[in-house]
Design a protein around this motif. Structure first.
Motif, short mmCIF file in Angstrom:
data_model
loop_
_atom_site.label_atom_id
_atom_site.label_comp_id
_atom_site.label_asym_id
_atom_site.label_seq_id
_atom_site.Cartn_x
_atom_site.Cartn_y
_atom_site.Cartn_z
N SER A 116 0.82 -1.21 0.00
CA SER A 116 0.00 0.00 0.00
C SER A 116 0.85 1.26 0.00
O SER A 116 0.49 2.27 -0.60
CB SER A 116 -0.94 0.01 1.21
OG SER A 116 -0.22 -0.12 2.42
N ALA A 117 2.02 1.20 0.67
CA ALA A 117 2.91 2.36 0.67
C ALA A 117 3.44 2.64 -0.73
O ALA A 117 3.56 3.79 -1.15
CB ALA A 117 4.07 2.14 1.64
N GLN A 118 3.73 1.56 -1.47
CA GLN A 118 4.21 1.72 -2.84
C GLN A 118 3.12 2.28 -3.74
O GLN A 118 3.29 3.30 -4.41
CB GLN A 118 4.66 0.36 -3.41
CG GLN A 118 6.05 -0.08 -3.04
CD GLN A 118 6.41 -1.36 -3.77
OE1 GLN A 118 5.55 -2.06 -4.30
NE2 GLN A 118 7.68 -1.69 -3.76
N SER A 119 2.01 1.58 -3.77
CA SER A 119 0.95 1.92 -4.73
C SER A 119 0.24 3.22 -4.38
O SER A 119 -0.21 3.94 -5.27
CB SER A 119 -0.07 0.78 -4.81
OG SER A 119 -0.66 0.55 -3.54
N GLY A 120 0.13 3.52 -3.09
CA GLY A 120 -0.59 4.71 -2.70
C GLY A 120 0.26 5.94 -2.53
O GLY A 120 0.08 6.94 -3.22
N LEU A 121 1.25 5.87 -1.63
CA LEU A 121 2.02 7.07 -1.29
C LEU A 121 3.19 7.32 -2.23
O LEU A 121 3.42 8.45 -2.65
CB LEU A 121 2.52 6.96 0.15
CG LEU A 121 1.42 6.84 1.21
CD1 LEU A 121 2.04 6.84 2.61
CD2 LEU A 121 0.41 7.96 1.09
N LEU A 122 3.96 6.27 -2.54
CA LEU A 122 5.14 6.48 -3.38
C LEU A 122 4.75 6.93 -4.78
O LEU A 122 5.31 7.89 -5.33
CB LEU A 122 5.98 5.21 -3.43
CG LEU A 122 7.33 5.31 -4.14
CD1 LEU A 122 8.19 6.40 -3.51
CD2 LEU A 122 8.06 3.97 -4.12
N LYS A 123 3.78 6.26 -5.37
CA LYS A 123 3.35 6.63 -6.72
C LYS A 123 2.68 7.99 -6.76
O LYS A 123 2.63 8.63 -7.82
CB LYS A 123 2.41 5.55 -7.29
CG LYS A 123 3.13 4.25 -7.63
CD LYS A 123 2.20 3.26 -8.30
CE LYS A 123 2.95 2.00 -8.70
NZ LYS A 123 2.07 1.00 -9.37
N SER A 124 2.17 8.42 -5.61
CA SER A 124 1.55 9.75 -5.55
C SER A 124 2.55 10.83 -5.19
O SER A 124 2.18 12.00 -5.07
CB SER A 124 0.41 9.73 -4.51
OG SER A 124 -0.58 8.79 -4.85
N GLY A 125 3.81 10.45 -5.03
CA GLY A 125 4.85 11.42 -4.71
C GLY A 125 4.78 11.98 -3.31
O GLY A 125 5.22 13.11 -3.07
N LEU A 126 4.29 11.18 -2.35
CA LEU A 126 4.10 11.69 -1.00
C LEU A 126 5.16 11.20 0.00
O LEU A 126 5.01 11.43 1.20
CB LEU A 126 2.71 11.30 -0.47
CG LEU A 126 1.51 11.84 -1.26
CD1 LEU A 126 0.22 11.54 -0.52
CD2 LEU A 126 1.63 13.33 -1.50
N LEU A 127 6.20 10.54 -0.49
CA LEU A 127 7.23 10.05 0.41
C LEU A 127 8.54 10.81 0.25
O LEU A 127 8.90 11.23 -0.86
CB LEU A 127 7.48 8.55 0.18
CG LEU A 127 6.33 7.61 0.52
CD1 LEU A 127 6.76 6.17 0.36
CD2 LEU A 127 5.78 7.87 1.91
N GLU A 128 9.23 10.96 1.37
CA GLU A 128 10.54 11.60 1.42
C GLU A 128 11.60 10.51 1.59
O GLU A 128 11.38 9.54 2.30
CB GLU A 128 10.59 12.58 2.61
CG GLU A 128 11.69 13.60 2.56
CD GLU A 128 11.45 14.68 1.52
OE1 GLU A 128 12.44 15.23 1.03
OE2 GLU A 128 10.27 14.97 1.20
N PRO A 129 12.75 10.62 0.94
CA PRO A 129 13.79 9.60 1.12
C PRO A 129 14.22 9.47 2.58
O PRO A 129 14.36 10.47 3.29
CB PRO A 129 14.95 10.11 0.26
CG PRO A 129 14.32 11.01 -0.74
CD PRO A 129 13.16 11.65 -0.03
#
Length: 384
Positions: free
Chosen positions: A118-131
């Protein structure tokens, strides 16, 4: 306690959950060389800066799953000036909630702890994660030799956003101990021996919890589509849409084996303790090897977080030796940390990764192609 007493205790290596985190840092600094050639003052200054800023923010908001209250209490004891706010939401609803908040212009979450998918498909693909990589400060965290496989494991293609700090073997194939001799099985291919035709029950393929073993088998160079085709089309499989039936039917001897649901999910270990004639195949002994999954043991930093410095402090603490000992001991169900420099005696044997055994990490990039597997499996299953 005086400074001298603190240093003496730290040198003795008596680090525990109850020992102050600063003491643990002193012990590490005195007894361990700083990796990567960093001068002591570099990371210490950076850490002190993050601490000061985190205390000024005074708060951190973590979206996660239930059962981690005791872990968070340990953080709160160590850093009483940073109030930890836990937002407990089950499954993919955590991501759904963060996305909904962003659409409403709200920036509430600092950290997500949960599964990779869910973190991949939802947040990462939406550009909502910081390295996460740039905010790792403590030498004992950045030192990859302290982690399983001698590396940091990430659940994203770029290896920098979703840090996998926990992982355990996954047991997707089970048997009735009075009907099956596990010594006969040296490979997954032994499961498609004609002698077992009509004697295996599976969870509905591609239903919840079955994707991981199907993806693994499909992409395995030693198994591949041909193995899946034979398993799903030639073995006259029984099917259950109620995963509790898998355990019941195998324990009762209606079927000799069950497959495609993790032993934890069907409560196999509890049934085994109760004396029922059921066990799981140790697939790490199979020629093709076993599976390891991170489950909910992943952490991600939300971008534009309202408390970025407090989040940095928490992430470094959680990934430290102290934080991972706390995680492994205090999170419900017994979760195996991917740190290899901490005791594992408090874990049940089935939760431990065996040194030297052959495993495939389910979260690896090669196993994220769910669409191809779904098309293949669905086509075979419809024909069946």
């Amino acid at each position: 306690m005086t400074a001298n007493a603190t240093e003496e205790k730290a040198r003795a290596g008596k680090t525990s959950i109850g020992v102050g985190f600063c003491m643990a840092l002193v012990f590490f600094f005195v007894s361990t060389a700083i990796p990567f050639g960093h001068a002591a003052s570099d990371w210490r200054e950076e850490w002190e800066k993050a601490l000061r800023a985190g205390k000024q923010e005074g708060k951190i908001v973590i979206y996660t799953f239930p059962g981690q209250e005791l872990l968070f209490q340990e953080f709160q004891k160590t850093f009483p000036d940073i109030k930890l706010v836990e937002v407990t939401v089950r499954g993919s609803e955590r991501v759904t909630r963060i996305l909904a908040e962003r659409r409403a212009g709200k920036y509430l979450a600092d950290i997500l702890i949960g599964g990779v998918g869910s973190a991949q498909s939802g947040l990462l693909k939406s550009g909502l994660l910081e390295p996460i990589k740039p905010i790792l400060i403590l030498p004992e965290v950045t030192d990859t030799s302290k982690w399983w496989g001698g590396k940091h494991i990430y659940g994203d293609d770029e290896n920098k956003y979703i840090f996998s700090f926990a992982g355990a073997p996954l047991y997707y194939f089970h048997y009735n101990t009075t009907l099956v001799n596990p010594q006969e099985f040296k490979s997954y291919w032994d499961l498609v021996n004609p002698k077992w035709k009509g004697k295996i029950v599976v969870a509905e393929p591609m239903s919840g919890g079955t994707q991981e073993p199907l993806v693994f088998m499909y992409h395995s160079k030693d198994l591949g589509p041909e193995f899946l085709r034979r398993l799903l089309s030639e073995m006259d499989l029984g099917v259950s849409r109620d995963i509790r039936q898998l355990l019941d039917w195998v324990a009762q001897g209606k079927y000799a084996m069950s497959a495609l649901q993790n032993a934890d999910r069907i409560r196999l270990w509890d049934a085994k303790k109760q004396g029922l004639p059921i066990n799981a195949f140790e697939t790490d002994k199979f020629k093709e090897g076993g599976l390891v999954g991170s489950g909910g043991g992943n952490i991600a930093l939300i971008n534009r977080a309202p408390h970025p410095n407090a989040a940095q402090v928490f992430i470094n603490w959680l990934l430290s030796r102290e934080g991972q000992i706390a995680y492994q001991k205090l999170v419900q169900g017994g979760r195996n940390s991917l740190r290899i420099d901490i005791p594992k005696d408090d874990l049940p044997p089935h939760a431990r990764i065996k040194p030297g055994a052959k495993y495939t990490l389910v979260d690896d990039i090669g196993y994220s192609d769910l669409d191809s597997v779904q098309r293949f499996v669905t086509d075979i299953w419809k024909k069946k």
